[in-house]
Design an enzyme around this catalytic site. Sequence first.
Site, PDB file in Angstrom:
ATOM      1  N   MET A 201      38.718  28.161  35.784  1.00 37.18           N
ATOM      2  CA  MET A 201      37.654  27.175  35.846  1.00 37.18           C
ATOM      3  C   MET A 201      36.608  27.472  34.774  1.00 37.18           C
ATOM      4  SD  MET A 201      37.069  27.228  39.992  1.00 37.18           S
ATOM      5  CE  MET A 201      35.401  26.586  39.796  1.00 37.18           C
TER       6      MET A 201
ATOM      7  N   SER B  84      40.753  33.345  34.715  1.00 37.96           N
ATOM      8  CA  SER B  84      39.945  33.227  35.924  1.00 37.96           C
ATOM      9  C   SER B  84      40.822  32.706  37.060  1.00 37.96           C
ATOM     10  CB  SER B  84      38.739  32.309  35.657  1.00 37.96           C
ATOM     11  OG  SER B  84      37.900  32.239  36.788  1.00 37.96           O
ATOM     12  N   THR B  85      40.518  31.526  37.574  1.00 33.76           N
ATOM     13  CA  THR B  85      41.251  30.997  38.729  1.00 33.76           C
ATOM     14  C   THR B  85      42.736  30.823  38.405  1.00 33.76           C
ATOM     15  OG1 THR B  85      39.247  29.743  39.219  1.00 33.76           O
ATOM     16  CG2 THR B  85      41.223  29.207  40.488  1.00 33.76           C
TER      17      THR B  85
ATOM     18  N   HIS C 231      38.123  37.184  36.006  1.00 38.34           N
ATOM     19  CA  HIS C 231      36.945  36.986  36.846  1.00 38.34           C
ATOM     20  C   HIS C 231      37.260  37.434  38.275  1.00 38.34           C
ATOM     21  CE1 HIS C 231      35.452  33.545  34.017  1.00 38.34           C
ATOM     22  NE2 HIS C 231      35.166  34.748  33.536  1.00 38.34           N
TER      23      HIS C 231
ATOM     24  N   ASP D 183      34.237  29.815  30.091  1.00 39.92           N
ATOM     25  CA  ASP D 183      34.074  31.186  29.614  1.00 39.92           C
ATOM     26  C   ASP D 183      35.256  31.572  28.721  1.00 39.92           C
ATOM     27  OD1 ASP D 183      33.032  33.746  29.314  1.00 39.92           O
ATOM     28  OD2 ASP D 183      34.052  34.514  31.095  1.00 39.92           O
TER      29      ASP D 183
END
Length: 352
Positions: free
Chosen positions: A295, A176-177, A202, A298
């Site tokens: 973050m 993600s991030t 993401h 998930d």
Amino acid sequence: MMTATHGVNVLIVDDSAVVRQVMSELLLGDKAVASVASVADPIFAMRRMEKEWPDVVVLDIEMPRMDGLTFLKQIMQQRPTPVIICSTLAEQGADVTMKAMSLGAFGVITKPKMGLKGFLLDSANDVVSVVKAAASARLKNIVKAAAKPPMLKAAVPRNSAAPRQHRRNIVAIGTSTGGTQALERILVALPVEVPGIVIVQHMPEKFTAMFAQRLNSLCQIEVKEAEDRDLVLPGRALIAPGGRHMQLVKIGGRYSVNVIDGPLVNRHKPAVDVLFRSVAKIATTDAAGYILTGMGDDGARGLLEMRQAGADTIAQDEASCVVFGMPKEAIELNAACRIITLDDVASEITEL
């Protein structure tokens, strides 16, 4: 980076008065945010930053007098700072935003052209979360990953404590991030002789297509946004499209993917858990799973299911993460067989 002794100081640079007003109110409603200043364009921002440098910058792309990309380059050259791009969902906006990410932007907040105030209010938790995460991020890892990727290390034998049982034909990656820079660093370093790779990053709709196209132009392997029934082939990486989940399937002895709609999972679509759980069910011991910077949590439970199914499961270490959220959750669940640095991921995949 934000410290324990003071809250986050945010600077919003956007020519939309609505964005400046609503986002300021949202951020100031969180006790972790100490102050929010807002200006209409980068020229005003530069003047303000001469007096007080912010912890986080929220930056529009299309503005009068100076565009956001030019301003981003100046910030990263003068004093690298977490910058969150506030971009429209339009295709052109997606293309420019991907360029911003390659320059070291921390993340992106998407916004529609219509219904802007309502959208921002509905997305209040996400907006505040990404700004707070940016304030505590390891920015040096964004800058490092945005630089030239490393040369691939020579394959080395595994530690005898964790011997490889057999070849893995499927590599599943969730991130993600900070993941856009991390994935570029990994995939650019891979030779064509690697197992098929399936990825969830993401990212909103339209952005994944631009991201895949950019990576495909840089990599030796083929990188594409996944389409329903795409085959998972050696030397190919499939990235789940924004706004759709991706699952691994096996038909007639060949791996492929299903791209499906469905509800958000862990507040995301695509979700890493959806991919990892399908890999645990379909590929079992034929797979390796990597959970990278990001973050939230998930992918942590999905990685655990992969480990329980006999897959090799790996988490990125804290020191090389931009945000040590997803890997941390996976490690705490005992979902990861091993913990490695980002620079070792490409070498490991090549060993497979």
